[in-house]
Design a protein around this motif. Structure first.
Motif, PDB file in Angstrom:
ATOM      1  N   ASN A 166     -19.150-110.990  34.226  1.00  0.00           N
ATOM      2  CA  ASN A 166     -20.599-111.193  34.412  1.00  0.00           C
ATOM      3  C   ASN A 166     -21.342-109.986  34.959  1.00  0.00           C
ATOM      4  O   ASN A 166     -22.273-110.120  35.742  1.00  0.00           O
ATOM      5  CB  ASN A 166     -20.853-112.407  35.320  1.00  0.00           C
ATOM      6  N   LEU A 167     -20.921-108.811  34.524  1.00  0.00           N
ATOM      7  CA  LEU A 167     -21.542-107.588  35.027  1.00  0.00           C
ATOM      8  C   LEU A 167     -23.035-107.527  34.708  1.00  0.00           C
ATOM      9  O   LEU A 167     -23.852-107.175  35.567  1.00  0.00           O
ATOM     10  CB  LEU A 167     -20.833-106.367  34.432  1.00  0.00           C
ATOM     11  N   ARG A 168     -23.416-107.901  33.489  1.00  0.00           N
ATOM     12  CA  ARG A 168     -24.842-107.835  33.105  1.00  0.00           C
ATOM     13  C   ARG A 168     -25.684-108.736  33.999  1.00  0.00           C
ATOM     14  O   ARG A 168     -26.753-108.360  34.473  1.00  0.00           O
ATOM     15  CB  ARG A 168     -25.023-108.301  31.655  1.00  0.00           C
ATOM     16  N   LEU A 169     -25.157-109.939  34.192  1.00  0.00           N
ATOM     17  CA  LEU A 169     -25.850-110.933  35.013  1.00  0.00           C
ATOM     18  C   LEU A 169     -26.044-110.406  36.435  1.00  0.00           C
ATOM     19  O   LEU A 169     -27.132-110.506  37.017  1.00  0.00           O
ATOM     20  CB  LEU A 169     -24.958-112.178  35.031  1.00  0.00           C
ATOM     21  N   ARG A 170     -24.991-109.830  36.982  1.00  0.00           N
ATOM     22  CA  ARG A 170     -25.055-109.304  38.355  1.00  0.00           C
ATOM     23  C   ARG A 170     -26.059-108.160  38.470  1.00  0.00           C
ATOM     24  O   ARG A 170     -26.806-108.070  39.443  1.00  0.00           O
ATOM     25  CB  ARG A 170     -23.667-108.822  38.779  1.00  0.00           C
ATOM     26  N   LEU A 171     -26.081-107.297  37.452  1.00  0.00           N
ATOM     27  CA  LEU A 171     -27.012-106.160  37.501  1.00  0.00           C
ATOM     28  C   LEU A 171     -28.461-106.627  37.400  1.00  0.00           C
ATOM     29  O   LEU A 171     -29.332-106.123  38.104  1.00  0.00           O
ATOM     30  CB  LEU A 171     -26.696-105.169  36.372  1.00  0.00           C
ATOM     31  N   VAL A 172     -28.714-107.597  36.516  1.00  0.00           N
ATOM     32  CA  VAL A 172     -30.085-108.110  36.363  1.00  0.00           C
ATOM     33  C   VAL A 172     -30.557-108.768  37.660  1.00  0.00           C
ATOM     34  O   VAL A 172     -31.648-108.486  38.162  1.00  0.00           O
ATOM     35  CB  VAL A 172     -30.165-109.133  35.197  1.00  0.00           C
TER      36      VAL A 172
ATOM     37  N   PRO B 114     -16.900 -98.392  28.173  1.00  0.00           N
ATOM     38  CA  PRO B 114     -18.032 -97.529  27.778  1.00  0.00           C
ATOM     39  C   PRO B 114     -19.376 -98.265  27.738  1.00  0.00           C
ATOM     40  O   PRO B 114     -20.397 -97.714  28.165  1.00  0.00           O
ATOM     41  CB  PRO B 114     -17.638 -97.050  26.376  1.00  0.00           C
ATOM     42  N   HIS B 115     -19.388 -99.525  27.239  1.00  0.00           N
ATOM     43  CA  HIS B 115     -20.678-100.229  27.145  1.00  0.00           C
ATOM     44  C   HIS B 115     -21.228-100.597  28.529  1.00  0.00           C
ATOM     45  O   HIS B 115     -22.436-100.675  28.712  1.00  0.00           O
ATOM     46  CB  HIS B 115     -20.573-101.480  26.261  1.00  0.00           C
ATOM     47  N   GLU B 116     -20.338-100.793  29.499  1.00  0.00           N
ATOM     48  CA  GLU B 116     -20.807-101.134  30.848  1.00  0.00           C
ATOM     49  C   GLU B 116     -21.430 -99.909  31.532  1.00  0.00           C
ATOM     50  O   GLU B 116     -22.465-100.012  32.182  1.00  0.00           O
ATOM     51  CB  GLU B 116     -19.638-101.692  31.663  1.00  0.00           C
TER      52      GLU B 116
END
Length: 377
Positions: free
Chosen positions: A15-21, A46-48
């Motif tokens: 859930n990296l995207r969620l955490r960053l948002v 790479p995408h992260e």
């Protein structure tokens, strides 16, 4: 100056995207450790890293520090700026992976965003750029995002493994979102879609459309799927084909599914030469995607399962007012989103199953997110 920042400690790569948002919108500095520490290839993918760089590009004064192995990073959010920029999303995930966090952050930026994203427009992993255009952007209007300046233009298509696609996304800004009472899913009144192909015969599109229509036409008359055959530079770097479908209901809900067929990326295939891989015939693709859409419709709810997480985030970011929504069965990502919202925004949803329809009704009081950086007109 570093020492007095208090970081919220999080573990692992999920859930990296969620955490960053959520970290960005709530202004919470985070420290994420143990990122795939025990795997053969440890650390951020790479995408992260690309997503972190994208957030740096559209914000001012944010701080990203990644350790040499990529197994740990610190992120201190800055001010979302918006404006004009470009970003290469790379080839390890499609543009769809970057769009969901980007649209949420862009709503609360200082200036409207206009960004060109290059890479993969359609693959079988992430929602396609077509789905964002047909379903995600209209959903933002429900929550008060202005229609003017809300647009996604597909300049060229790109499928794995080599991509070559490009889109331009423009996003307006809001002062705040508007709470919704969105529980009537309505009845399906029409189905729209787009079948595309790159570097293969345009007959592939016709075959997919014919197969999908064969399933829908027994159920409803208003089915219109257009074909989008790209050639030369607009066809990207790899051969592929796919289809994106959306069912529109009488109450203005959009339920969507999409898929794309192409050769595997290097890291997904074995040593055998890619070209030998058997691709799903277009007729089967059309039938499978039509069945997938019928399953999504059957689950009920005002959005499809891939949009649940975004729906919950939008409700949580509303003013201190009650939003009430209906979804089908809660998806694993939807549940993760609810947990993270409680953790970062302290917004708890009241969840009530509706046994008569097999759907779930959720209510929450928004956290009162305001766009503080927006110029007062």
């Amino acid at each position: 100056m570093e020492d007095n920042v208090r970081y919220k400690r999080l573990k692992g790569s999920s859930n990296l995207r969620l955490r960053l948002v959520l970290a960005t919108l709530s202004g919470t500095p985070i420290l994420v450790h143990d990122i795939r520490a025990d795997e053969t290839f440890p650390g951020l993918r790479p995408h992260e890293v690309s997503l972190l760089r994208l957030i740096e590009k559209v914000s001012d004064d944010c701080l990203v520090q990644i350790n040499p192995t990529g197994t740990k990073f610190k992120y201190k959010p800055g001010i979302m700026m918006g404006g004009r920029c470009e970003h290469d999303c790379g080839l390890s995930r499609s543009i769809g992976y970057f769009l969901e966090p980007l649209i949420l952050l862009a709503l609360f930026a200082k200036k409207p965003l206009s960004i060109k994203l290059t890479g993969i427009t359609n693959d079988s992993k992430d929602p396609s750029v077509d789905t964002f255009r047909s379903t995600t952007l209209p959903m933002l209007k429900r929550f008060g995002a202005p229609s003017e300046g809300l647009n996604l233009k597909i300049e060229s298509r790109g499928v794995p493994p080599r991509g070559g696609g490009a889109i331009v996304l423009t996003m307006p800004i809001v002062k705040n979102l508007e709470a919704v009472n969105w529980i009537d899913e309505g009845m399906v009144k029409r189905i729209r879609g787009i079948a595309f192909s790159t570097k293969v015969s345009s007959q592939f599109e016709n075959t997919m459309i014919h197969a999908a229509r064969g399933i829908f036409n027994r159920l409803l008359p208003d089915v219109y799927i257009i074909s989008d055959h790209k050639t030369a530079a607009q066809a990207g770097e790899s051969p592929g084909y796919g289809i994106s479908l959306v069912a529109e209901t009488t109450s203005g809900c959009f339920i969507s599914v999409d898929t794309a067929i192409s050769y595997l990326r290097k890291e997904e295939s074995s040593e055998i030469e890619d070209e030998r891989q058997e691709l799903t015939p277009p007729g089967d693709v059309g039938e499978q995607i039509a069945s997938a859409l019928l399953e999504e419709i059957d689950q009920g709810g005002v959005v499809d399962s891939t949009h649940q997480g975004l729906l919950f985030l939008l409700c949580a970011l509303c003013p201190r007012d009650v939003s009430k929504i209906r979804v089908g069965k809660l998806s694993p990502y939807g549940m993760e989103t609810l947990r993270h919202i409680a953790d970062f925004l302290h917004v708890k949803f009241h969840i009530k199953p509706d046994p008569s329809t097999g759907t779930v009704i959720l209510k929450c009081l928004g956290c009162g997110m305001k766009n503080l950086s927006r110029k007062l007109s």
